[in-house]
Design a protein around this motif. Sequence first.
Motif, PDB file in Angstrom:
ATOM      1  N   VAL A  88       0.964  -1.219  -0.073  1.00  0.00           N
ATOM      2  CA  VAL A  88       0.009  -0.072  -0.104  1.00  0.00           C
ATOM      3  C   VAL A  88       0.743   1.197  -0.207  1.00  0.00           C
ATOM      4  O   VAL A  88       0.724   2.292  -0.719  1.00  0.00           O
ATOM      5  CB  VAL A  88      -0.980  -0.017   1.261  1.00  0.00           C
ATOM      6  N   THR A  89       1.836   1.191   0.945  1.00  0.00           N
ATOM      7  CA  THR A  89       2.711   2.814   1.083  1.00  0.00           C
ATOM      8  C   THR A  89       3.615   2.745  -0.323  1.00  0.00           C
ATOM      9  O   THR A  89       3.610   3.916  -0.769  1.00  0.00           O
ATOM     10  CB  THR A  89       3.581   2.521   2.167  1.00  0.00           C
ATOM     11  N   ALA A  90       4.019   1.463  -0.771  1.00  0.00           N
ATOM     12  CA  ALA A  90       4.741   1.722  -2.045  1.00  0.00           C
ATOM     13  C   ALA A  90       4.002   2.176  -3.191  1.00  0.00           C
ATOM     14  O   ALA A  90       4.485   2.654  -4.272  1.00  0.00           O
ATOM     15  CB  ALA A  90       5.421   0.232  -2.249  1.00  0.00           C
ATOM     16  N   ALA A  91       2.743   1.986  -3.013  1.00  0.00           N
ATOM     17  CA  ALA A  91       1.760   2.286  -4.244  1.00  0.00           C
ATOM     18  C   ALA A  91       1.076   3.622  -4.248  1.00  0.00           C
ATOM     19  O   ALA A  91       0.562   4.167  -4.738  1.00  0.00           O
ATOM     20  CB  ALA A  91       0.666   1.415  -4.443  1.00  0.00           C
ATOM     21  N   GLY A  92       1.741   4.336  -3.150  1.00  0.00           N
ATOM     22  CA  GLY A  92       1.071   5.795  -2.879  1.00  0.00           C
ATOM     23  C   GLY A  92      -0.024   6.187  -1.872  1.00  0.00           C
ATOM     24  O   GLY A  92      -0.471   7.051  -1.609  1.00  0.00           O
ATOM     25  N   GLY A  93      -0.450   4.739  -1.087  1.00  0.00           N
ATOM     26  CA  GLY A  93      -1.247   4.892  -0.045  1.00  0.00           C
ATOM     27  C   GLY A  93      -0.624   5.270   1.390  1.00  0.00           C
ATOM     28  O   GLY A  93       0.624   5.487   1.251  1.00  0.00           O
ATOM     29  N   THR A  94      -1.350   5.315   2.344  1.00  0.00           N
ATOM     30  CA  THR A  94      -1.108   5.848   3.533  1.00  0.00           C
ATOM     31  C   THR A  94      -1.471   4.708   4.853  1.00  0.00           C
ATOM     32  O   THR A  94      -2.647   4.421   4.582  1.00  0.00           O
ATOM     33  CB  THR A  94      -1.686   7.363   4.195  1.00  0.00           C
ATOM     34  N   LEU A  95      -0.504   4.499   5.648  1.00  0.00           N
ATOM     35  CA  LEU A  95      -0.806   3.538   6.560  1.00  0.00           C
ATOM     36  C   LEU A  95      -1.434   4.242   7.915  1.00  0.00           C
ATOM     37  O   LEU A  95      -0.766   5.349   8.444  1.00  0.00           O
ATOM     38  CB  LEU A  95       0.324   2.635   7.240  1.00  0.00           C
ATOM     39  N   ILE A  96      -2.559   3.917   8.319  1.00  0.00           N
ATOM     40  CA  ILE A  96      -3.187   4.531   9.429  1.00  0.00           C
ATOM     41  C   ILE A  96      -3.114   3.763  10.832  1.00  0.00           C
ATOM     42  O   ILE A  96      -3.028   4.416  11.842  1.00  0.00           O
ATOM     43  CB  ILE A  96      -4.818   4.711   9.032  1.00  0.00           C
ATOM     44  N   LEU A  97      -3.084   2.453  10.702  1.00  0.00           N
ATOM     45  CA  LEU A  97      -2.984   1.790  12.005  1.00  0.00           C
ATOM     46  C   LEU A  97      -2.630   0.302  11.519  1.00  0.00           C
ATOM     47  O   LEU A  97      -2.964  -0.205  10.778  1.00  0.00           O
ATOM     48  CB  LEU A  97      -4.589   1.617  12.520  1.00  0.00           C
ATOM     49  N   GLY A  98      -1.699  -0.216  12.708  1.00  0.00           N
ATOM     50  CA  GLY A  98      -1.392  -1.589  12.457  1.00  0.00           C
ATOM     51  C   GLY A  98      -0.054  -1.754  11.314  1.00  0.00           C
ATOM     52  O   GLY A  98       0.533  -0.904  10.966  1.00  0.00           O
ATOM     53  N   PRO A  99       0.266  -3.181  11.049  1.00  0.00           N
ATOM     54  CA  PRO A  99      -0.756  -4.409  11.171  1.00  0.00           C
ATOM     55  C   PRO A  99      -0.554  -4.801  12.686  1.00  0.00           C
ATOM     56  O   PRO A  99       0.379  -4.573  13.450  1.00  0.00           O
ATOM     57  CB  PRO A  99      -0.095  -5.339  10.494  1.00  0.00           C
ATOM     58  N   VAL A 100      -1.767  -5.150  13.187  1.00  0.00           N
ATOM     59  CA  VAL A 100      -1.945  -5.522  14.745  1.00  0.00           C
ATOM     60  C   VAL A 100      -2.808  -7.217  14.646  1.00  0.00           C
ATOM     61  O   VAL A 100      -3.429  -7.228  13.712  1.00  0.00           O
ATOM     62  CB  VAL A 100      -2.579  -4.805  15.572  1.00  0.00           C
ATOM     63  N   ASP A 101      -2.572  -7.678  15.814  1.00  0.00           N
ATOM     64  CA  ASP A 101      -3.031  -9.209  15.690  1.00  0.00           C
ATOM     65  C   ASP A 101      -4.261  -8.812  16.410  1.00  0.00           C
ATOM     66  O   ASP A 101      -4.553  -8.043  17.493  1.00  0.00           O
ATOM     67  CB  ASP A 101      -2.349 -10.142  16.729  1.00  0.00           C
ATOM     68  N   VAL A 102      -5.416  -9.570  16.099  1.00  0.00           N
ATOM     69  CA  VAL A 102      -6.808  -9.343  16.841  1.00  0.00           C
ATOM     70  C   VAL A 102      -6.979 -10.991  17.459  1.00  0.00           C
ATOM     71  O   VAL A 102      -7.621 -11.734  16.867  1.00  0.00           O
ATOM     72  CB  VAL A 102      -7.940  -9.286  15.885  1.00  0.00           C
ATOM     73  N   HIS A 103      -6.485 -10.935  18.810  1.00  0.00           N
ATOM     74  CA  HIS A 103      -6.626 -12.451  19.276  1.00  0.00           C
ATOM     75  C   HIS A 103      -6.067 -13.419  18.345  1.00  0.00           C
ATOM     76  O   HIS A 103      -5.206 -13.442  17.765  1.00  0.00           O
ATOM     77  CB  HIS A 103      -7.951 -12.672  19.969  1.00  0.00           C
ATOM     78  N   ASP A 150      -8.433   7.665 -12.054  1.00  0.00           N
ATOM     79  CA  ASP A 150      -7.274   7.081 -12.709  1.00  0.00           C
ATOM     80  C   ASP A 150      -6.012   6.609 -11.576  1.00  0.00           C
ATOM     81  O   ASP A 150      -5.696   5.563 -11.769  1.00  0.00           O
ATOM     82  CB  ASP A 150      -6.658   7.891 -13.861  1.00  0.00           C
ATOM     83  N   ARG A 151      -5.878   7.582 -10.659  1.00  0.00           N
ATOM     84  CA  ARG A 151      -4.906   7.290  -9.610  1.00  0.00           C
ATOM     85  C   ARG A 151      -5.107   6.041  -8.829  1.00  0.00           C
ATOM     86  O   ARG A 151      -4.556   5.276  -8.542  1.00  0.00           O
ATOM     87  CB  ARG A 151      -4.697   8.607  -8.746  1.00  0.00           C
ATOM     88  N   VAL A 152      -6.488   6.300  -8.421  1.00  0.00           N
ATOM     89  CA  VAL A 152      -6.791   4.780  -7.383  1.00  0.00           C
ATOM     90  C   VAL A 152      -6.919   3.613  -8.285  1.00  0.00           C
ATOM     91  O   VAL A 152      -6.789   2.613  -7.659  1.00  0.00           O
ATOM     92  CB  VAL A 152      -7.998   5.183  -6.668  1.00  0.00           C
ATOM     93  N   THR A 153      -7.205   3.749  -9.554  1.00  0.00           N
ATOM     94  CA  THR A 153      -7.386   2.416 -10.399  1.00  0.00           C
ATOM     95  C   THR A 153      -5.850   1.866 -10.143  1.00  0.00           C
ATOM     96  O   THR A 153      -5.903   0.699 -10.065  1.00  0.00           O
ATOM     97  CB  THR A 153      -7.773   2.852 -11.782  1.00  0.00           C
ATOM     98  N   ASP A 154      -4.960   2.585 -10.675  1.00  0.00           N
ATOM     99  CA  ASP A 154      -3.420   2.172 -10.570  1.00  0.00           C
ATOM    100  C   ASP A 154      -3.103   1.415  -8.968  1.00  0.00           C
ATOM    101  O   ASP A 154      -2.771   0.520  -9.410  1.00  0.00           O
ATOM    102  CB  ASP A 154      -2.383   3.107 -11.030  1.00  0.00           C
ATOM    103  N   PHE A 155      -3.548   2.200  -8.335  1.00  0.00           N
ATOM    104  CA  PHE A 155      -3.327   1.793  -6.959  1.00  0.00           C
ATOM    105  C   PHE A 155      -4.030   0.490  -6.582  1.00  0.00           C
ATOM    106  O   PHE A 155      -3.129  -0.458  -6.221  1.00  0.00           O
ATOM    107  CB  PHE A 155      -3.693   2.830  -5.811  1.00  0.00           C
TER     108      PHE A 155
END
Length: 254
Positions: A88-103, A150-155
């Motif tokens: 995600v970050t390599a494709a131009g997205g942003t990390l908001i939370l995690g990754p985290v385990d859920v039990h 167009d940008r999010v299609t590539d993403f």
Amino acid sequence: MKLEKPVTGGPCWAELGTSALEAAKRFYTELFGWRPETDPRQEAGGYTVARLGDAPVAALAPLHQEAQPVAWNVAFSVEDADAAAEAVTAAGGTLILGPVDVHEAGRFTVVRDPGGAAFQMWQPRAFAGAGLFNAPGSLGWVELLTRVPDRVTDFYTTVFGWSVNPSPRYTQWGIGGADFGGMLTMGDGFPPEVPSHWLPYFATEDVDAMASVATGADGSVLMEPTSLAGGRRIAVLRDPQGALFGVYAAGHES
């Protein structure tokens, strides 16, 4: 939606973050006949799984951060949440939370695409996601509303390998030959303060009746019941706390 169960890269879960959990339980139970089961563990923070029969179909949860909006969230299944977050970050997205385990259930992360739409990625362990698709009261379609198609299609094609079936106004997403959602370009009809977002659609036997039930339960109708080409009838509703979601006539998943 042509998918009948969660698959890697496809939608697997819908989760409501709400400011009034008990009120949300009552509202969605009246609409869809859900049976909400709240996890009693303190560390679960009130997380509630909604069921139809024995099948889990969605979740309702209290807001955990002051800035968190009241909204429905869509999750996509991935084999490795950490690797997916890096993609995600390599494709131009942003990390908001995690990754985290859920039990023991799985591992998840919350991210944002380059257009600003937030979504979740779920690495299943004991819990794969929704146990029912396309039946009345269950998830049947997911739709991205964006101002930068167009940008999010590539993403998304880079991150998930989705297929794209484009048209001038509406694009359909697919995986493994099965379409599961679409993308709507937000034009001048959308107020500028409305952010890009993912919108889940739940199946119902009668869209018009569902809109009436929603208003009677203190919800509202954002988009009146409308018939589309091919016979699909849809509406977009708002729950009493302000979360948007769509409904469509069951039997029109293609």
